[in-house]
Design a protein around this motif. Structure first.
Motif, PDB file in Angstrom:
ATOM      1  N   ALA A   1      -3.395   9.747 -10.698  1.00 33.87           N
ATOM      2  CA  ALA A   1      -4.506   9.663 -10.137  1.00 33.87           C
ATOM      3  C   ALA A   1      -4.653   7.771  -8.724  1.00 33.87           C
ATOM      4  N   SER A   2      -5.253   8.485  -7.620  1.00 31.78           N
ATOM      5  CA  SER A   2      -4.842   7.408  -6.823  1.00 31.78           C
ATOM      6  C   SER A   2      -6.766   5.949  -7.436  1.00 31.78           C
TER       7      SER A   2
ATOM      8  N   ASN B   1      -8.450   4.605  -5.630  1.00 32.05           N
ATOM      9  CA  ASN B   1      -9.727   4.231  -4.741  1.00 32.05           C
ATOM     10  C   ASN B   1     -10.332   5.598  -4.461  1.00 32.05           C
ATOM     11  N   PRO B   2      -9.897   6.643  -5.209  1.00 36.09           N
ATOM     12  CA  PRO B   2     -10.502   8.224  -4.931  1.00 36.09           C
ATOM     13  C   PRO B   2     -11.871   7.708  -4.372  1.00 36.09           C
TER      14      PRO B   2
ATOM     15  N   ARG C   1       0.951  -1.274  -0.047  1.00 36.42           N
ATOM     16  CA  ARG C   1       0.051  -0.081   0.089  1.00 36.42           C
ATOM     17  C   ARG C   1       0.554   1.251  -0.370  1.00 36.42           C
ATOM     18  N   GLN C   2       1.734   1.047   0.608  1.00 33.53           N
ATOM     19  CA  GLN C   2       2.338   2.231   1.179  1.00 33.53           C
ATOM     20  C   GLN C   2       3.511   2.640  -0.576  1.00 33.53           C
TER      21      GLN C   2
ATOM     22  N   ARG D   1       2.674   6.456  -7.076  1.00 39.00           N
ATOM     23  CA  ARG D   1       1.115   6.899  -7.888  1.00 39.00           C
ATOM     24  C   ARG D   1       1.783   8.718  -7.808  1.00 39.00           C
ATOM     25  N   SER D   2       2.025   8.698  -6.652  1.00 37.60           N
ATOM     26  CA  SER D   2       2.545  10.567  -6.633  1.00 37.60           C
ATOM     27  C   SER D   2       3.469  10.755  -7.366  1.00 37.60           C
TER      28      SER D   2
ATOM     29  N   GLU E   1       2.807   1.446  -3.455  1.00 42.30           N
ATOM     30  CA  GLU E   1       1.851   2.104  -4.297  1.00 42.30           C
ATOM     31  C   GLU E   1       1.548   3.103  -4.214  1.00 42.30           C
ATOM     32  N   ALA E   2       1.604   4.050  -3.762  1.00 38.95           N
ATOM     33  CA  ALA E   2       0.818   5.203  -3.366  1.00 38.95           C
ATOM     34  C   ALA E   2       2.206   6.123  -3.778  1.00 38.95           C
ATOM     35  N   THR E   3       3.003   5.756  -2.679  1.00 42.30           N
ATOM     36  CA  THR E   3       4.555   6.957  -3.108  1.00 42.30           C
ATOM     37  C   THR E   3       4.503   6.568  -4.921  1.00 42.30           C
TER      38      THR E   3
END
Length: 294
Positions: A286-287, A289-290, A273-274, A280-281, A276-278
């Motif tokens: 975009a996330s 799951n907005p 999770r961490q 993507r940013s 993939e979020a990094t």
């Protein structure tokens, strides 16, 4: 690549450093994002070699550009100096890449172990001095108590320069699978193991996919005290046994941390999770799951 409007990701900056720098700068002139992963950031962070010093300076300068994101595959908390050459970090992919099917296969194979068997310590991957194969085999050959308690296994091609160690290892009862192994065989090796050898000497000190897979499966790793692997295990609470080169036999005489598949799965999900979020940013995506609109 240079003119693509889509973000560009370099999977290993070290392998194409000049191309990464040139492409990232040219793309930054038009506001196009470029992301690069540093798979072995330690030498670039600390080495006094001239090549590492100028690369370190260049990476530090690139941090000024909003469209350029260099990331390490180790947390800055493992080694704070990484923050001088990268904007951020993700977890090594091999800390979070196993599928549910692969996990189930390992658990099924694990169920075939018989109680009362010797503990199994396995060295996985190409075997050489960089992987600590000389210490792994020599410890087994010299210390009878280790042979009584453990079965040592090496699973992967053995480089010719350590053939003599392999011969003595086999003569002492060690098991050496000297060939490339399939993905299924690797899963079988993890399933059979009570601990995984990740005790690499200083010149082999970097992020380890072998450690990553062991962590995902909740298998304790044997690591060198003070190494990157040891730091990662402490920071992320990964089951491990740490020792110095002279203290391997003594440390392995004590109890091993138990295998804990559930713990490994939870940690892998968090790492995924961490990371993939990094990513993507950094890539400007975009996330998936907005948040719902009010």
């Amino acid at each position: 690549m240079l003119f693509s409007r889509a973000p560009v990701l370099f999977l290993m900056v070290e392998e194409a450093f000049l191309l990464y720098v040139a492409a990232a700068l040219l793309r930054a002139l038009t506001g196009r994002r470029t992301v690069g992963l540093l798979l072995r950031p330690m030498p670039l962070s600390v080495s006094s070699r001239r090549a590492c010093r100028w690369k370190r300076a260049v990476l530090g300068w690139l941090k000024r550009f909003r469209a350029i994101h260099t990331l390490t595959i180790l947390p800055f908390s493992v080694f704070p100096a990484f923050s001088a050459i990268a904007k951020g970090w993700i977890y090594d992919f091999q800390l979070w890449d196993l599928t549910d099917a692969e996990r189930e296969a390992v658990e099924l194979l694990r169920g075939e172990r018989h109680p009362g068997e010797r503990l199994v310590l396995t060295a996985i991957g190409t075997q050489n001095r960089r992987k600590g194969f000389d210490l792994f085999t020599d410890s087994y050959v010299r210390v009878a108590a280790l042979r009584t308690r453990f079965q040592f296994i090496s699973c992967g091609r053995i480089e010719p320069m350590v053939d003599a160690y392999a011969a003595a290892f086999r003569e002492a009862g060690g098991v050496a699978v000297n060939r490339s192994v399939s993905d299924a065989e690797l899963l079988g090796a993890y399933a059979a193991s009570d601990a995984i050898w990740c005790f690499y000497p200083p010149f082999g000190d970097h992020a380890s996919g072998v450690l990553g897979r062991a962590s995902q499966l909740g298998i304790p790793a044997v690591v060198r005290y003070g190494s990157v692997a040891h730091r990662l295990c402490i920071v992320e609470n990964i089951p491990h046994v740490s020792a110095t080169a002279d203290g391997i036999a003594e440390r392995l005489a004590g109890p091993l941390p138990p295998r804990d598949e559930a713990r490994g799965r939870l940690a892998a999900n968090r790492f995924a999770r961490q990371s993939e979020a990094t990513l993507r940013s950094a890539l400007g995506l975009a996330s998936p799951n907005p948040p719902a609109q009010p």
